[in-house]
Design an enzyme around this catalytic site. Sequence first.
Site, mmCIF file in Angstrom:
data_model
loop_
_atom_site.group_PDB
_atom_site.id
_atom_site.type_symbol
_atom_site.label_atom_id
_atom_site.label_comp_id
_atom_site.label_asym_id
_atom_site.label_seq_id
_atom_site.Cartn_x
_atom_site.Cartn_y
_atom_site.Cartn_z
ATOM 1 N N ASP A 9 32.087 50.613 -27.786
ATOM 2 C CA ASP A 9 33.463 50.528 -27.331
ATOM 3 C C ASP A 9 34.126 51.834 -27.781
ATOM 4 O O ASP A 9 33.676 52.455 -28.749
ATOM 5 C CB ASP A 9 34.131 49.308 -27.966
ATOM 6 C CG ASP A 9 35.578 49.140 -27.538
ATOM 7 O OD1 ASP A 9 35.880 49.349 -26.348
ATOM 8 O OD2 ASP A 9 36.412 48.816 -28.403
ATOM 9 N N ASP A 11 38.030 52.678 -28.142
ATOM 10 C CA ASP A 11 39.178 52.517 -29.039
ATOM 11 C C ASP A 11 38.859 51.519 -30.152
ATOM 12 O O ASP A 11 38.530 50.374 -29.890
ATOM 13 C CB ASP A 11 40.401 52.049 -28.246
ATOM 14 C CG ASP A 11 40.776 53.020 -27.124
ATOM 15 O OD1 ASP A 11 40.527 54.227 -27.279
ATOM 16 O OD2 ASP A 11 41.303 52.555 -26.099
ATOM 17 N N GLN A 53 40.179 50.043 -19.806
ATOM 18 C CA GLN A 53 41.333 50.939 -19.779
ATOM 19 C C GLN A 53 42.419 50.336 -18.884
ATOM 20 O O GLN A 53 42.771 50.882 -17.834
ATOM 21 C CB GLN A 53 40.913 52.337 -19.314
ATOM 22 C CG GLN A 53 40.021 53.058 -20.300
ATOM 23 C CD GLN A 53 40.733 53.338 -21.621
ATOM 24 O OE1 GLN A 53 41.899 53.698 -21.655
ATOM 25 N NE2 GLN A 53 40.012 53.167 -22.729
ATOM 26 N N SER A 54 42.961 49.207 -19.318
ATOM 27 C CA SER A 54 43.962 48.504 -18.514
ATOM 28 C C SER A 54 45.280 49.257 -18.433
ATOM 29 O O SER A 54 46.130 48.917 -17.610
ATOM 30 C CB SER A 54 44.206 47.098 -19.058
ATOM 31 O OG SER A 54 44.904 47.144 -20.284
ATOM 32 N N HIS A 92 40.952 48.069 -14.495
ATOM 33 C CA HIS A 92 41.617 46.863 -13.977
ATOM 34 C C HIS A 92 42.278 46.011 -15.055
ATOM 35 O O HIS A 92 41.939 46.106 -16.233
ATOM 36 C CB HIS A 92 40.589 45.980 -13.255
ATOM 37 C CG HIS A 92 39.803 46.706 -12.232
ATOM 38 N ND1 HIS A 92 38.436 46.873 -12.315
ATOM 39 C CD2 HIS A 92 40.186 47.352 -11.105
ATOM 40 C CE1 HIS A 92 38.009 47.562 -11.278
ATOM 41 N NE2 HIS A 92 39.053 47.880 -10.530
ATOM 42 N N ARG A 108 35.643 44.325 -16.224
ATOM 43 C CA ARG A 108 36.486 44.237 -17.412
ATOM 44 C C ARG A 108 35.832 43.323 -18.449
ATOM 45 O O ARG A 108 35.511 42.181 -18.175
ATOM 46 C CB ARG A 108 37.872 43.694 -17.043
ATOM 47 C CG ARG A 108 38.817 43.587 -18.225
ATOM 48 C CD ARG A 108 40.216 43.135 -17.771
ATOM 49 N NE ARG A 108 41.044 42.785 -18.904
ATOM 50 C CZ ARG A 108 41.627 43.661 -19.716
ATOM 51 N NH1 ARG A 108 41.481 44.958 -19.502
ATOM 52 N NH2 ARG A 108 42.361 43.263 -20.731
ATOM 53 N N ASP A 134 34.673 46.184 -31.595
ATOM 54 C CA ASP A 134 35.613 45.753 -32.634
ATOM 55 C C ASP A 134 36.289 44.430 -32.286
ATOM 56 O O ASP A 134 37.181 43.999 -32.999
ATOM 57 C CB ASP A 134 36.655 46.844 -32.917
ATOM 58 C CG ASP A 134 37.590 47.095 -31.746
ATOM 59 O OD1 ASP A 134 37.177 46.919 -30.585
ATOM 60 O OD2 ASP A 134 38.750 47.483 -31.991
ATOM 61 N N LYS A 135 35.817 43.796 -31.195
ATOM 62 C CA LYS A 135 36.419 42.511 -30.833
ATOM 63 C C LYS A 135 35.433 41.647 -30.049
ATOM 64 O O LYS A 135 34.414 42.129 -29.551
ATOM 65 C CB LYS A 135 37.717 42.707 -30.067
ATOM 66 C CG LYS A 135 37.639 43.581 -28.854
ATOM 67 C CD LYS A 135 39.034 43.955 -28.380
ATOM 68 C CE LYS A 135 39.014 45.069 -27.385
ATOM 69 N NZ LYS A 135 38.455 46.318 -27.815
#
Length: 185
Positions: A9, A11, A53-54, A92, A108, A134-135
């Site tokens: 990932d 970020d 990247q929403s 999206h 997504r 991280d999630k």
Amino acid sequence: MSTAAIFLDRDGVINQDSGYISKRDDFIFIEGAIDAMKLLKEKGYQLVVITNQSGIARGLFSEDDFIRLTEWMDWSLADRGVDLDGLYFCPHHPTEGNGANTKPCDCRKPGPGMFHDAIDELDIDVSASYMVGDKVSDLKAAQAAGVAHLTLVRTGKEITAEGEALAEAVYPSLVEFAQNIATVV
């Protein structure tokens, strides 16, 4: 011949997650992340960035803004001896925004679409590959694509009980992950 990959990932794993990053001035590499990525390459893994990247769908920045920032990130990594094998992004969001990118999709995360594209295009052996996120959505997407090893790092979002239960391992950062992972045989 298929090869193992480290799916990353962006970020919260590679750079500090300060929310909807679209400019170089806001992009700060997490301490040690570049050296960790270099070590992972030296250990024989492909490096593949998989990032939602929403902010594009939300109208906070354009796809061109994202691409310019990504090119700068890629050059910054290459200057330090790290060549990414792939970078996949989802612009999206299912409900936020009002443009063409505001729609449900399978790319997504937690959908596996970006992973499927990378696996097919880069001939990745998912049985020997890792996801470092991280999630929970990072791990669920990788799991849905068949990636064998799910890892969380503590440099991004707060780790939840669900995330700990889903992860094979939790590390303080990408640095410790890279130091502890075996070399590809």
